[in-house]
Write a protein that holds these residues in place. Structure first.
Motif, PDB file in Angstrom:
ATOM      1  N   LYS A  93     -32.492  64.973  14.163  1.00  0.00           N
ATOM      2  CA  LYS A  93     -33.774  65.666  14.044  1.00  0.00           C
ATOM      3  C   LYS A  93     -33.669  66.712  12.933  1.00  0.00           C
ATOM      4  N   ASN A  94     -33.599  66.225  11.714  1.00  0.00           N
ATOM      5  CA  ASN A  94     -33.352  67.088  10.566  1.00  0.00           C
ATOM      6  C   ASN A  94     -34.510  68.042  10.319  1.00  0.00           C
ATOM      7  N   GLY A  95     -34.167  69.196   9.738  1.00  0.00           N
ATOM      8  CA  GLY A  95     -35.158  70.187   9.370  1.00  0.00           C
ATOM      9  C   GLY A  95     -35.202  70.388   7.872  1.00  0.00           C
ATOM     10  N   VAL A  96     -36.050  71.328   7.434  1.00  0.00           N
ATOM     11  CA  VAL A  96     -36.272  71.544   6.002  1.00  0.00           C
ATOM     12  C   VAL A  96     -36.063  73.022   5.666  1.00  0.00           C
ATOM     13  N   TYR A  97     -35.153  73.277   4.722  1.00  0.00           N
ATOM     14  CA  TYR A  97     -35.008  74.614   4.147  1.00  0.00           C
ATOM     15  C   TYR A  97     -36.128  74.840   3.131  1.00  0.00           C
ATOM     16  N   THR A  98     -36.565  76.085   3.012  1.00  0.00           N
ATOM     17  CA  THR A  98     -37.577  76.409   2.020  1.00  0.00           C
ATOM     18  C   THR A  98     -37.037  77.471   1.062  1.00  0.00           C
ATOM     19  N   SER A  99     -37.837  77.806   0.068  1.00  0.00           N
ATOM     20  CA  SER A  99     -37.417  78.786  -0.935  1.00  0.00           C
ATOM     21  C   SER A  99     -37.349  80.198  -0.376  1.00  0.00           C
TER      22      SER A  99
END
Length: 298
Positions: A93-99
């Protein structure tokens, strides 16, 4: 044109019995290598591009190995130093890094070079939904080093399931008025634990839910692990919404300022012994010398 025939290869050698569309099995160290599949019919054949399989073996007696041996439902180490994917090494259940995050900061686990992620109070990691249904037995665990205000009115969320603001989906660990709190199926939000994470230090935080209890643990940098056991009814809930780490995606002001490491979800209620073991491995490390916390009195 069907019918198709399939043959899988490892490092150019045909794998006996591997003649299905999907190659399934339990992979061990000897299975590392380059895999291709040849697809054929009466008119010809074609070979796929290679997929390289490499396995990561945790260090013996490490925190990471201990988590895996406890069969986590989801496990984000949060140690990626580049890229935008926060990998779930247990459940995918991968997530997303943001800036609005800084990757590669020093991690929480003693003796472990794996890194952590820094949040600046502007965004959260959004992962794939947990997909847990009709459950009242879960455990969330995470390491937190807060460096600033914990959201608006000192309120934020750490690990959280929520699909809206009025659909009874809110479930997870809160920090409210500086102390650990929680939501369960959008209830119990007014309860406060009396456990206060320490600013600018790593804190080990666990929420263990059962149908009749909510147990919260807070470990500090000095080897002290406190807990509060609340008797409360937790009806079975569905955790099917977006899952977030480091903030609430539906309340823009409820974001973490600080570092987060080793976020874990278990689809069962951890025992006190299991929590103590995880904390000791994180606090002391797997290769630490003995340490006397209190000298004996003669």
């Amino acid at each position: 044109t069907e019918p198709f025939a399939y043959q899988w290869y490892k490092n150019g050698t045909a794998i006996e019995g591997a003649t299905n569309l999907v190659l399934n099995g339990v992979f061990v160290a000897e299975d590392e290598g380059s895999y291709t599949v040849e697809i054929s019919n009466d008119y010809g054949k074609v070979t796929s591009a290679a997929a390289v399989v490499s396995l990561h073996i945790p260090a013996v007696n490490s925190y990471e190995e201990s988590v895996y041996l406890m069969d986590p439902y989801a496990y984000w180490r949060l140690g990626e130093t580049s890229g935008t994917t926060a990998y779930d090494y247990a459940g995918g259940k991968n997530g997303v890094y943001t800036s609005f995050m800084n990757q590669g900061v020093a991690g929480a686990i003693n003796g472990d070079s794996d890194r952590a992620v820094n949040f600046i109070g502007q965004d959260q990691i959004v992962t794939e939904p947990l997909g847990l249904t009709n459950t009242a037995n879960v455990t969330f665990a995470v390491w937190l080093r807060p460096t600033g205000k914990l959201g608006a009115s000192d309120k934020t969320t750490l690990l959280y399931n929520r699909s809206g603001t009025s659909d009874k989906s809110a479930t997870g660990i809160d920090i409210a008025a500086g102390q650990l709190a929680y939501h369960w199926a959008d209830g119990h939000m007014d309860w406060r634990s009396g456990l206060y994470p320490v600013i600018n230090e790593w804190n080990f935080i666990v929420m263990a839910i059962s149908p009749t209890n909510a147990v919260f643990y807070l470990g500090d940098k000095d080897g002290n692990l406190k807990f509060v056991n609340r008797t409360a009814t937790h009806d079975p809930a569905n955790l099917l919404a977006r899952f977030t780490i480091g903030g609430d995606s539906f309340y823009g002001e409820r974001k973490v300022e600080g570092d987060i490491d080793e976020a874990v979800v278990f689809d069962r209620t951890l025992t006190e012994e299991e929590v103590i073991n995880l904390y000791n491995l994180g606090f002391m490390g797997s290769e630490s010398a003995p340490k006397i916390q209190e000298q004996p009195v003669g």
